[in-house]
Write a protein that holds these residues in place. Structure first.
Motif, PDB file in Angstrom:
ATOM      1  N   MET A   1      -7.388  -0.466  -4.631  1.00 16.83           N
ATOM      2  CA  MET A   1      -7.991   0.540  -3.750  1.00 16.83           C
ATOM      3  C   MET A   1      -7.521   1.653  -4.006  1.00 16.83           C
ATOM      4  O   MET A   1      -6.320   2.078  -3.792  1.00 16.83           O
ATOM      5  CB  MET A   1      -8.248  -0.170  -2.403  1.00 16.83           C
ATOM      6  CG  MET A   1      -8.600  -1.487  -2.129  1.00 16.83           C
ATOM      7  SD  MET A   1     -10.531  -1.738  -2.677  1.00 16.83           S
ATOM      8  CE  MET A   1     -11.353  -0.743  -1.443  1.00 16.83           C
TER       9      MET A   1
ATOM     10  N   ALA B   1      -6.829   0.695   5.777  1.00 15.53           N
ATOM     11  CA  ALA B   1      -6.235   0.551   4.362  1.00 15.53           C
ATOM     12  C   ALA B   1      -6.203  -0.765   4.250  1.00 15.53           C
ATOM     13  O   ALA B   1      -5.022  -1.449   4.355  1.00 15.53           O
ATOM     14  CB  ALA B   1      -5.228   1.540   4.054  1.00 15.53           C
TER      15      ALA B   1
ATOM     16  N   HIS C   1      -7.259  -4.413   1.806  1.00 13.61           N
ATOM     17  CA  HIS C   1      -7.732  -4.864   0.425  1.00 13.61           C
ATOM     18  C   HIS C   1      -8.588  -6.029   0.742  1.00 13.61           C
ATOM     19  O   HIS C   1      -8.421  -6.814   1.827  1.00 13.61           O
ATOM     20  CB  HIS C   1      -6.302  -5.471  -0.328  1.00 13.61           C
ATOM     21  CG  HIS C   1      -6.760  -5.654  -1.754  1.00 13.61           C
ATOM     22  ND1 HIS C   1      -7.309  -6.844  -2.207  1.00 13.61           N
ATOM     23  CD2 HIS C   1      -6.577  -4.875  -2.943  1.00 13.61           C
ATOM     24  CE1 HIS C   1      -7.423  -6.729  -3.485  1.00 13.61           C
ATOM     25  NE2 HIS C   1      -7.034  -5.284  -3.898  1.00 13.61           N
TER      26      HIS C   1
ATOM     27  N   LYS D   1       0.814  -1.363   0.008  1.00 11.87           N
ATOM     28  CA  LYS D   1      -0.026   0.002   0.246  1.00 11.87           C
ATOM     29  C   LYS D   1       1.068   1.128   0.016  1.00 11.87           C
ATOM     30  O   LYS D   1       2.052   1.190   0.499  1.00 11.87           O
ATOM     31  CB  LYS D   1      -1.020  -0.086   1.242  1.00 11.87           C
ATOM     32  CG  LYS D   1      -0.459  -0.442   2.385  1.00 11.87           C
ATOM     33  CD  LYS D   1      -1.632  -0.238   3.498  1.00 11.87           C
ATOM     34  CE  LYS D   1      -0.996  -1.185   4.767  1.00 11.87           C
ATOM     35  NZ  LYS D   1      -2.193  -1.331   5.772  1.00 11.87           N
TER      36      LYS D   1
ATOM     37  N   TYR E   1      -3.159  -0.667  -2.730  1.00 15.85           N
ATOM     38  CA  TYR E   1      -4.176   0.415  -1.942  1.00 15.85           C
ATOM     39  C   TYR E   1      -3.231   1.533  -1.987  1.00 15.85           C
ATOM     40  O   TYR E   1      -2.048   1.890  -1.436  1.00 15.85           O
ATOM     41  CB  TYR E   1      -4.358   0.005  -0.402  1.00 15.85           C
ATOM     42  CG  TYR E   1      -5.706   0.437   0.022  1.00 15.85           C
ATOM     43  CD1 TYR E   1      -5.581   2.033   0.033  1.00 15.85           C
ATOM     44  CD2 TYR E   1      -6.680  -0.144   0.305  1.00 15.85           C
ATOM     45  CE1 TYR E   1      -6.809   2.554   0.562  1.00 15.85           C
ATOM     46  CE2 TYR E   1      -7.556   0.362   0.997  1.00 15.85           C
ATOM     47  CZ  TYR E   1      -7.919   1.624   0.994  1.00 15.85           C
ATOM     48  OH  TYR E   1      -8.877   2.159   1.504  1.00 15.85           O
TER      49      TYR E   1
END
Length: 162
Positions: free
Chosen positions: A86, A106, A108, A23, A51
């Motif tokens: 995302m 955060a 997924h 992320k 993300y």
């Protein structure tokens, strides 16, 4: 583990595919051209970012740009769930809130991203501190709602871990 990668208007983007899945908090300190934004967005998607959280001036355009790069990767057809990136943008939040979000929210829907959070910035020539990060991200990481670290390195790890 946390990686900080300064990214500017020009220059080669590093090969970070070995870090996937990850992320990323995109910290926008200055604008880049549309062409460079498209290039960086494709790089994020192609390298395994699942993300992406954007913060700073014009951050909503990064949300859109990464979404488009993700769709483009699959010829604008259905994106498989395990490849779906995302995206969020955090225009009215503090940077420390974004780092807190990256730690606690955060996630997924199909892939666990516990190995790495990757942070980058559209660098503006801010003075770097001893860990290589500009002062703004370090200060935000330290004040993120993730507990009180005892050292700066702990703050970086706490903000990034899971």
């Amino acid at each position: 583990m946390i990686e900080y990668q300064p990214v500017t208007e020009v220059g080669t983007l590093p090969d970070v595919r070995a870090l996937a899945p990850y992320k990323c908090v995109v910290i926008i300190e200055s604008s880049v051209s549309v062409a460079r934004q498209v290039e960086i967005s494709r790089w994020l998607v192609d390298s395994g970012c699942l993300y992406m959280m954007a913060w700073g001036p014009g951050c909503s355009s990064w949300d859109d740009s990464v979404d488009l790069a993700n769709l483009e990767q699959f010829d604008f057809r259905d994106v498989p769930e395990d490849n779906f990136v995302m995206t969020t943008w955090h225009e009215s939040e503090s940077l420390s809130e974004v780092f807190g979000f990256s730690k606690f929210a955060a996630m997924h829907p199909s892939t666990e991203m516990q190995r790495l959070s990757y942070f980058m910035s559209m660098a503006t020539g801010r003075k770097k501190n001893s860990s290589g990060c500009s002062k703004m991200p370090n200060k935000a990481i330290e004040s993120a709602p993730v507990g009180r670290p005892t050292r700066k390195s702990d703050a970086l790890l706490l903000a990034a871990h899971r």
